[in-house]
Scaffold this active site. Sequence first.
Site, mmCIF file in Angstrom:
data_model
loop_
_atom_site.group_PDB
_atom_site.id
_atom_site.type_symbol
_atom_site.label_atom_id
_atom_site.label_comp_id
_atom_site.label_asym_id
_atom_site.label_seq_id
_atom_site.Cartn_x
_atom_site.Cartn_y
_atom_site.Cartn_z
ATOM 1 N N LYS A 44 0.836 -1.216 0.000
ATOM 2 C CA LYS A 44 0.000 0.000 0.000
ATOM 3 C C LYS A 44 0.866 1.259 0.000
ATOM 4 O O LYS A 44 0.629 2.186 -0.758
ATOM 5 C CB LYS A 44 -0.929 0.032 1.235
ATOM 6 C CG LYS A 44 -1.814 -1.181 1.385
ATOM 7 C CD LYS A 44 -2.707 -1.075 2.608
ATOM 8 C CE LYS A 44 -1.968 -0.983 3.928
ATOM 9 N NZ LYS A 44 -1.182 -2.183 4.273
ATOM 10 N N ARG A 54 -9.160 1.471 9.575
ATOM 11 C CA ARG A 54 -8.744 0.096 9.859
ATOM 12 C C ARG A 54 -9.756 -0.628 10.730
ATOM 13 O O ARG A 54 -9.549 -1.790 11.065
ATOM 14 C CB ARG A 54 -7.436 0.155 10.629
ATOM 15 C CG ARG A 54 -6.223 -0.208 9.818
ATOM 16 C CD ARG A 54 -5.053 0.068 10.704
ATOM 17 N NE ARG A 54 -3.921 -0.734 10.425
ATOM 18 C CZ ARG A 54 -2.874 -0.313 9.741
ATOM 19 N NH1 ARG A 54 -2.877 0.865 9.178
ATOM 20 N NH2 ARG A 54 -1.834 -1.100 9.615
ATOM 21 N N ARG A 85 11.884 -5.979 4.133
ATOM 22 C CA ARG A 85 11.672 -4.531 3.956
ATOM 23 C C ARG A 85 12.767 -3.712 4.627
ATOM 24 O O ARG A 85 13.203 -4.001 5.731
ATOM 25 C CB ARG A 85 10.317 -4.123 4.523
ATOM 26 C CG ARG A 85 10.135 -2.603 4.487
ATOM 27 C CD ARG A 85 8.717 -2.162 4.650
ATOM 28 N NE ARG A 85 8.101 -2.599 5.873
ATOM 29 C CZ ARG A 85 6.812 -2.438 6.154
ATOM 30 N NH1 ARG A 85 6.021 -1.860 5.268
ATOM 31 N NH2 ARG A 85 6.319 -2.856 7.284
ATOM 32 N N ARG A 117 12.019 -1.762 10.324
ATOM 33 C CA ARG A 117 10.972 -1.275 11.232
ATOM 34 C C ARG A 117 10.817 -2.196 12.432
ATOM 35 O O ARG A 117 10.915 -3.409 12.318
ATOM 36 C CB ARG A 117 9.635 -1.185 10.475
ATOM 37 C CG ARG A 117 9.375 0.194 9.931
ATOM 38 C CD ARG A 117 8.191 0.275 9.024
ATOM 39 N NE ARG A 117 6.962 -0.316 9.550
ATOM 40 C CZ ARG A 117 5.794 -0.246 8.931
ATOM 41 N NH1 ARG A 117 5.699 0.389 7.776
ATOM 42 N NH2 ARG A 117 4.722 -0.793 9.449
ATOM 43 N N ARG A 155 0.047 -8.707 13.439
ATOM 44 C CA ARG A 155 -0.572 -7.715 12.554
ATOM 45 C C ARG A 155 -1.517 -8.392 11.560
ATOM 46 O O ARG A 155 -2.579 -7.854 11.240
ATOM 47 C CB ARG A 155 0.506 -6.921 11.823
ATOM 48 C CG ARG A 155 1.165 -5.888 12.737
ATOM 49 C CD ARG A 155 2.538 -5.486 12.256
ATOM 50 N NE ARG A 155 2.537 -4.793 11.003
ATOM 51 C CZ ARG A 155 3.598 -4.711 10.198
ATOM 52 N NH1 ARG A 155 4.728 -5.295 10.543
ATOM 53 N NH2 ARG A 155 3.532 -4.035 9.082
HETATM 54 P P1 AP5 Z 1 4.927 -1.607 1.708
HETATM 55 O O1 AP5 Z 1 4.597 -0.721 0.550
HETATM 56 O O2 AP5 Z 1 5.754 -1.055 2.814
HETATM 57 O O3 AP5 Z 1 3.603 -2.308 2.250
HETATM 58 P P2 AP5 Z 1 2.411 -1.714 3.141
HETATM 59 O O4 AP5 Z 1 1.165 -2.376 2.659
HETATM 60 O O5 AP5 Z 1 2.446 -0.225 3.150
HETATM 61 O O6 AP5 Z 1 2.826 -2.325 4.533
HETATM 62 P P3 AP5 Z 1 2.851 -1.706 6.010
HETATM 63 O O7 AP5 Z 1 3.504 -2.756 6.870
HETATM 64 O O8 AP5 Z 1 3.433 -0.334 6.044
HETATM 65 O O9 AP5 Z 1 1.357 -1.650 6.316
HETATM 66 P P4 AP5 Z 1 0.730 -1.659 7.667
HETATM 67 O O10 AP5 Z 1 -0.673 -1.383 7.266
HETATM 68 O O11 AP5 Z 1 0.939 -2.846 8.505
HETATM 69 O O12 AP5 Z 1 1.533 -0.536 8.474
HETATM 70 P P5 AP5 Z 1 1.217 0.969 8.837
HETATM 71 O O13 AP5 Z 1 2.452 1.725 8.668
HETATM 72 O O14 AP5 Z 1 -0.016 1.443 8.149
HETATM 73 O O15 AP5 Z 1 5.662 -2.913 1.100
HETATM 74 C C1 AP5 Z 1 6.114 -3.950 1.939
HETATM 75 C C2 AP5 Z 1 7.417 -4.528 1.367
HETATM 76 O O16 AP5 Z 1 7.146 -5.159 0.124
HETATM 77 C C3 AP5 Z 1 8.505 -3.484 1.072
HETATM 78 O O17 AP5 Z 1 9.754 -4.049 1.333
HETATM 79 C C4 AP5 Z 1 8.343 -3.186 -0.426
HETATM 80 O O18 AP5 Z 1 9.551 -2.759 -1.010
HETATM 81 C C5 AP5 Z 1 7.900 -4.547 -0.943
HETATM 82 N N1 AP5 Z 1 6.991 -4.491 -2.076
HETATM 83 C C6 AP5 Z 1 5.950 -3.644 -2.246
HETATM 84 N N2 AP5 Z 1 5.306 -3.926 -3.390
HETATM 85 C C7 AP5 Z 1 5.948 -4.980 -3.951
HETATM 86 C C8 AP5 Z 1 5.743 -5.736 -5.147
HETATM 87 N N3 AP5 Z 1 4.717 -5.488 -5.978
HETATM 88 N N4 AP5 Z 1 6.591 -6.770 -5.402
HETATM 89 C C9 AP5 Z 1 7.608 -7.060 -4.547
HETATM 90 N N5 AP5 Z 1 7.856 -6.377 -3.423
HETATM 91 C C10 AP5 Z 1 7.023 -5.344 -3.117
HETATM 92 O O19 AP5 Z 1 0.825 0.844 10.382
HETATM 93 C C11 AP5 Z 1 1.800 0.538 11.356
HETATM 94 C C12 AP5 Z 1 1.132 0.528 12.725
HETATM 95 O O20 AP5 Z 1 0.601 1.841 13.020
HETATM 96 C C13 AP5 Z 1 -0.067 -0.406 12.896
HETATM 97 O O21 AP5 Z 1 0.330 -1.737 13.182
HETATM 98 C C14 AP5 Z 1 -0.806 0.264 14.057
HETATM 99 O O22 AP5 Z 1 -0.184 -0.010 15.285
HETATM 100 C C15 AP5 Z 1 -0.623 1.744 13.761
HETATM 101 N N6 AP5 Z 1 -1.700 2.262 12.899
HETATM 102 C C16 AP5 Z 1 -1.559 2.777 11.649
HETATM 103 N N7 AP5 Z 1 -2.737 3.159 11.159
HETATM 104 C C17 AP5 Z 1 -3.659 2.880 12.115
HETATM 105 C C18 AP5 Z 1 -5.072 3.034 12.184
HETATM 106 N N8 AP5 Z 1 -5.781 3.535 11.162
HETATM 107 N N9 AP5 Z 1 -5.697 2.638 13.320
HETATM 108 C C19 AP5 Z 1 -5.009 2.130 14.381
HETATM 109 N N10 AP5 Z 1 -3.666 1.941 14.362
HETATM 110 C C20 AP5 Z 1 -3.003 2.316 13.246
#
Ligand code: AP5
Length: 211
Positions: A13, A88, A122, A155, A166
Site C-alpha cells: 500500500k 482500519r 523490507r 521497522r 498484525r
Molecule cells: P509496503 O509498501 O511497505 O507495504 P504496506 O502495505 O504499506 O505495509 P505496512 O507494513 O506499512 O502496512 P501496515 O498497514 O501494517 O503498516 P502501517 O504503517 O499502516 O511494502 C512492503 C514490502 O514489500 C517493502 O519491502 C516493499 O519494497 C515490498 N513491495 C511492495 N510492493 C511490492 C511488489 N509489488 N513486489 C515485490 N515487493 C514489493 O501501520 C503501522 C502501525 O501503526 C499499525 O500496526 C498500528 O499499530 C498503527 N496504525 C496505523 N494506522 C492505524 C489506524 N488507522 N488505526 C489504528 N492503528 C493504526
Amino acid sequence: MRLIFLGPPGAGKGTLAGLTGRRYAIPQISTGDIFREAVKKETELGLKVKSIMVRGDLVPDDLTINLIKERLACEDAQKGYILDGFPRTIPQAEALSSFQQIDAVLQFNISDEAVIRRLSGRRTCRACGAIYNIDSIPPKAAGICDRCSGELYIRGDDRIDSIKNRLEVYEQQTAPLIRYYQDKGLIRDIDASISVEESMQQVDRILQYEL
Ligand code: AP5
C-alpha cells in the site's frame, strides 16, 4: 480523487500510494507514517503509541480519528488524497463517512505467505521514508537510500511475531471493511502479488477510466 488503499500489512500500500500520490499530485496520508514520526520525535502521541505499534496492535480509534480529521482539514488535502492505512476498523470508517465522501477503495489482494516474505526483507529510509526490499526492490547501495542517501533501517514491527499479530489483527478488525465498502459499491480490486509496475497499471486504469 479521494481514495482509500486497503489491504493487509506488507501488501504494498505504501509503495503504490507513494507512486500514485506523485503521479496524480495528491498527498499520501499514512497514519502509520504519522505515528512513526511521533515516536521518532518522542512527542506525547509518540510515547502513547510506541509499545502498541511494536506489538502490532491498533492505536485506539478516538486518537486515530481525531488525528485524521485534523490532517484532512489541511490545505493540501482539499483537492483529494490517498488514505494509506486508514480506516482500519468499522468505527473509523463510520467516523470518516460523517465528514468525508470517498470516491473509491482500492483493495490490495495478496497471500499471507507473500506478506511475510516481503516484510522480512523490507528496509525503510529513516530520513525520507522511501521503501525498499532487499529481495525485490533493493537500493543501489546496501543500507543507503537512493533518493536522499539516508540510512535504511528495519521497522520495529517487522519482526516475525509482530508480523503474525498484525495479520491476525487485520483479519479480525480490518477485513470486515471489505464488506462494508462493497455494500457501498466502492471496492476496486488490485492484484498486489505481481510487480509494482503491473499493480500500478491496474491503479492507473481504475483512476483514469473507472472513476
Ligand atoms: P509496503 O509498501 O511497505 O507495504 P504496506 O502495505 O504499506 O505495509 P505496512 O507494513 O506499512 O502496512 P501496515 O498497514 O501494517 O503498516 P502501517 O504503517 O499502516 O511494502 C512492503 C514490502 O514489500 C517493502 O519491502 C516493499 O519494497 C515490498 N513491495 C511492495 N510492493 C511490492 C511488489 N509489488 N513486489 C515485490 N515487493 C514489493 O501501520 C503501522 C502501525 O501503526 C499499525 O500496526 C498500528 O499499530 C498503527 N496504525 C496505523 N494506522 C492505524 C489506524 N488507522 N488505526 C489504528 N492503528 C493504526
